[in-house]
Design a protein around this motif. Structure first.
Motif, PDB file in Angstrom:
ATOM      1  N   VAL A 224      43.285  31.680  50.538  1.00 17.67           N
ATOM      2  CA  VAL A 224      44.431  32.771  50.794  1.00 17.67           C
ATOM      3  C   VAL A 224      45.204  32.840  49.736  1.00 17.67           C
ATOM      4  CG1 VAL A 224      44.038  32.420  53.247  1.00 17.67           C
ATOM      5  CG2 VAL A 224      45.797  30.844  52.165  1.00 17.67           C
ATOM      6  N   GLU A 225      45.087  31.839  48.551  1.00 16.27           N
ATOM      7  CA  GLU A 225      45.975  31.934  47.521  1.00 16.27           C
ATOM      8  C   GLU A 225      45.254  32.339  46.247  1.00 16.27           C
ATOM      9  OE1 GLU A 225      47.625  27.947  47.674  1.00 16.27           O
ATOM     10  OE2 GLU A 225      49.073  28.666  49.215  1.00 16.27           O
ATOM     11  N   SER A 226      44.023  33.085  46.455  1.00 17.00           N
ATOM     12  CA  SER A 226      43.303  33.573  45.372  1.00 17.00           C
ATOM     13  C   SER A 226      42.738  35.235  46.037  1.00 17.00           C
ATOM     14  CB  SER A 226      42.088  32.895  45.002  1.00 17.00           C
ATOM     15  OG  SER A 226      42.376  31.787  44.219  1.00 17.00           O
ATOM     16  N   TRP A 227      42.888  36.048  45.295  1.00 22.85           N
ATOM     17  CA  TRP A 227      41.863  37.397  45.617  1.00 22.85           C
ATOM     18  C   TRP A 227      40.938  37.608  44.393  1.00 22.85           C
ATOM     19  CZ3 TRP A 227      41.297  42.015  42.623  1.00 22.85           C
ATOM     20  CH2 TRP A 227      40.780  43.004  43.368  1.00 22.85           C
ATOM     21  N   LEU A 228      39.701  37.692  45.053  1.00 19.35           N
ATOM     22  CA  LEU A 228      38.626  37.965  44.209  1.00 19.35           C
ATOM     23  C   LEU A 228      38.091  39.590  44.367  1.00 19.35           C
ATOM     24  CD1 LEU A 228      36.295  34.812  44.315  1.00 19.35           C
ATOM     25  CD2 LEU A 228      38.011  35.506  42.618  1.00 19.35           C
ATOM     26  N   ASN A 229      37.914  40.166  43.213  1.00 17.15           N
ATOM     27  CA  ASN A 229      37.532  41.619  43.183  1.00 17.15           C
ATOM     28  C   ASN A 229      35.959  41.908  43.795  1.00 17.15           C
ATOM     29  OD1 ASN A 229      36.753  44.417  42.704  1.00 17.15           O
ATOM     30  ND2 ASN A 229      37.648  44.215  40.529  1.00 17.15           N
ATOM     31  N   PRO A 230      35.878  42.023  45.062  1.00 11.14           N
ATOM     32  CA  PRO A 230      34.598  42.486  45.558  1.00 11.14           C
ATOM     33  C   PRO A 230      33.869  43.184  44.755  1.00 11.14           C
ATOM     34  CG  PRO A 230      36.138  44.000  46.838  1.00 11.14           C
ATOM     35  CD  PRO A 230      36.971  42.981  45.899  1.00 11.14           C
ATOM     36  N   GLN A 231      34.056  44.298  43.832  1.00 12.60           N
ATOM     37  CA  GLN A 231      32.979  44.807  43.035  1.00 12.60           C
ATOM     38  C   GLN A 231      32.547  43.958  41.867  1.00 12.60           C
ATOM     39  OE1 GLN A 231      35.516  48.356  41.584  1.00 12.60           O
ATOM     40  NE2 GLN A 231      34.472  49.633  43.462  1.00 12.60           N
ATOM     41  N   VAL A 232      33.571  43.305  41.442  1.00 12.75           N
ATOM     42  CA  VAL A 232      32.680  42.279  40.284  1.00 12.75           C
ATOM     43  C   VAL A 232      32.061  41.241  40.862  1.00 12.75           C
ATOM     44  CG1 VAL A 232      33.835  40.904  38.457  1.00 12.75           C
ATOM     45  CG2 VAL A 232      35.052  43.139  38.894  1.00 12.75           C
ATOM     46  N   GLU A 233      32.453  40.747  42.014  1.00  3.57           N
ATOM     47  CA  GLU A 233      31.508  39.819  42.781  1.00  3.57           C
ATOM     48  C   GLU A 233      30.189  40.204  42.928  1.00  3.57           C
ATOM     49  OE1 GLU A 233      30.239  36.349  44.912  1.00  3.57           O
ATOM     50  OE2 GLU A 233      31.592  36.831  43.202  1.00  3.57           O
ATOM     51  N   ALA A 234      29.955  41.469  43.233  1.00  4.59           N
ATOM     52  CA  ALA A 234      28.953  42.186  43.404  1.00  4.59           C
ATOM     53  C   ALA A 234      28.258  42.264  42.006  1.00  4.59           C
ATOM     54  CB  ALA A 234      28.992  43.675  43.928  1.00  4.59           C
TER      55      ALA A 234
END
Length: 353
Positions: A224-234
């Motif tokens: 909950v203290e990190s945010w990852l870009n779902p498009q870059v995860e893809a």
């Protein structure tokens, strides 16, 4: 609440006056930026053309399924004036630097780092069109085996290209008082003319999620203290490499970084200490996850390191100071007096007011 906008503003600030001077930051016509001192004096120290330092290599197949070669990664980082003022405090007397207590970077501090790689378009398809620099890197006779450090250098320049941009800012709202972010070069982006702007945000981290141990992660909890870009995860999944994620168990790290660690936990080990500490890249492999309360001066078992003082998340401060002390220990008294008197060793980082 708006990580992409936050990161965009930081990137614009870092690019302002630096992009137009090819990141020769002392020529920035808008505001002052500075290099960290003493990053030259080690086996991994600065190469002569752009001042890049040797970084962790990327093993074959880690980043992409077509990446059969080990990749060399080289980097350079810059501090703005508030951040550089702390270096000025430590190095006010270049012959007798002062780091005897915990350090704390002031509000307004911003640092960014450009990471360059030897990856080709064929090995990593996202590298298509990446901007590059000539650099004197390490020899690599076997393309599948990366050098372990930068102790040996070629007698010629090689092309290294942009793969990653890291940044960090002091922000009192963050549990660790720092916000970290990472962009990756993304050759799949359309309609971006300047290749230095062809960047996709990997994510943002503002804490270490200290209660998210392996058991909690296995039970379905997520950072909950990190945010990852779902498009870059893809995009990471499309690359098909062997890395299990960007950072450890959903935390943030960049494409050239070790995925068994994370930005905040790695940098929290910045310190001057006379005792043995855990290797920074392995902190999150242990049951003990690094805490948010204070930059670490502890071992993984939780015991304090006597005499350790914090470098407030600055790995460049720690490495530069270590380089200086290691160099000093190898000199004779006569050599110290001569070398320390050279004008080039009296650069003090005192920002313009």
């Amino acid at each position: 609440t708006e990580p992409e906008e936050y990161a965009r503003l930081v990137k614009e600030y870092c690019w302002d006056g630096n992009r137009s001077t090819d990141f020769v930051v002392q020529n920035n016509p808008i505001r002052a930026w500075y290099h960290a001192p003493w990053m030259h004096a080690s086996t991994n120290g600065r190469e002569p053309l752009k001042g890049l330092t040797f970084e962790r290599p990327t093993p074959p197949l880690e980043l992409a399924s077509q990446q059969t070669h080990a990749l060399q990664n080289w980097a350079i980082g810059f501090y703005n004036a508030p951040g550089a003022s702390l270096f000025g405090h430590v190095w006010n007397d270049p012959n007798n630097p002062n780091w005897a207590e915990d350090l704390k970077f002031p509000d307004g501090t911003c640092v960014f780092k450009l990471l360059m790689t030897t990856a080709s378009n064929e090995q990593v398809f996202t590298m298509k069109g990446s901007p590059g620099w000539p650099a004197v890197i390490a020899p690599q006779p076997d393309p599948c085996i990366a050098p372990i450090n930068g102790a040996k250098r070629n007698s010629h320049a090689s092309l290294v290209r942009l793969i990653q941009v890291d940044w960090a800012v002091v922000d009192w709202r963050a549990p660790i008082r720092w916000v970290f972010g990472t962009f990756m070069y993304d050759g799949t982006l359309k309609g971006v003319e300047d290749p230095w702007n062809r960047l996709s945000l990997v994510g943002v981290q503002w804490g270490n999620d200290p209660i998210l141990d392996q058991a909690a992660y296995d039970a379905g909890r997520r950072p909950v203290e990190s945010w990852l870009n779902p498009q870059v995860e893809a995009l990471r999944k499309r690359l098909g490499g062997r890395r299990l994620g960007w950072g450890f168990n959903g935390r943030l790290n960049g494409p050239a970084d070790n995925f068994i660690s994370a930005c905040g936990s790695c940098h929290s080990f910045a310190q001057r200490n006379p005792g043995p500490l855990a290797r920074a890249g392995r902190v999150v492999q242990n049951k003990r996850i690094i805490q948010n309360e204070r930059p670490a001066t502890t071992r993984l078992d939780g015991t304090n390191v006597q005499g350790a003082v914090s470098g407030d998340y600055s790995m460049q401060l720690m490495k530069g100071f270590d380089n200086y002390e290691n160099w000093l220990a190898k000199q004779t008294s006569k050599e110290k007096n001569v070398l320390l008197s050279l004008p080039g060793r009296r650069v003090v980082f005192k920002p313009k007011l």
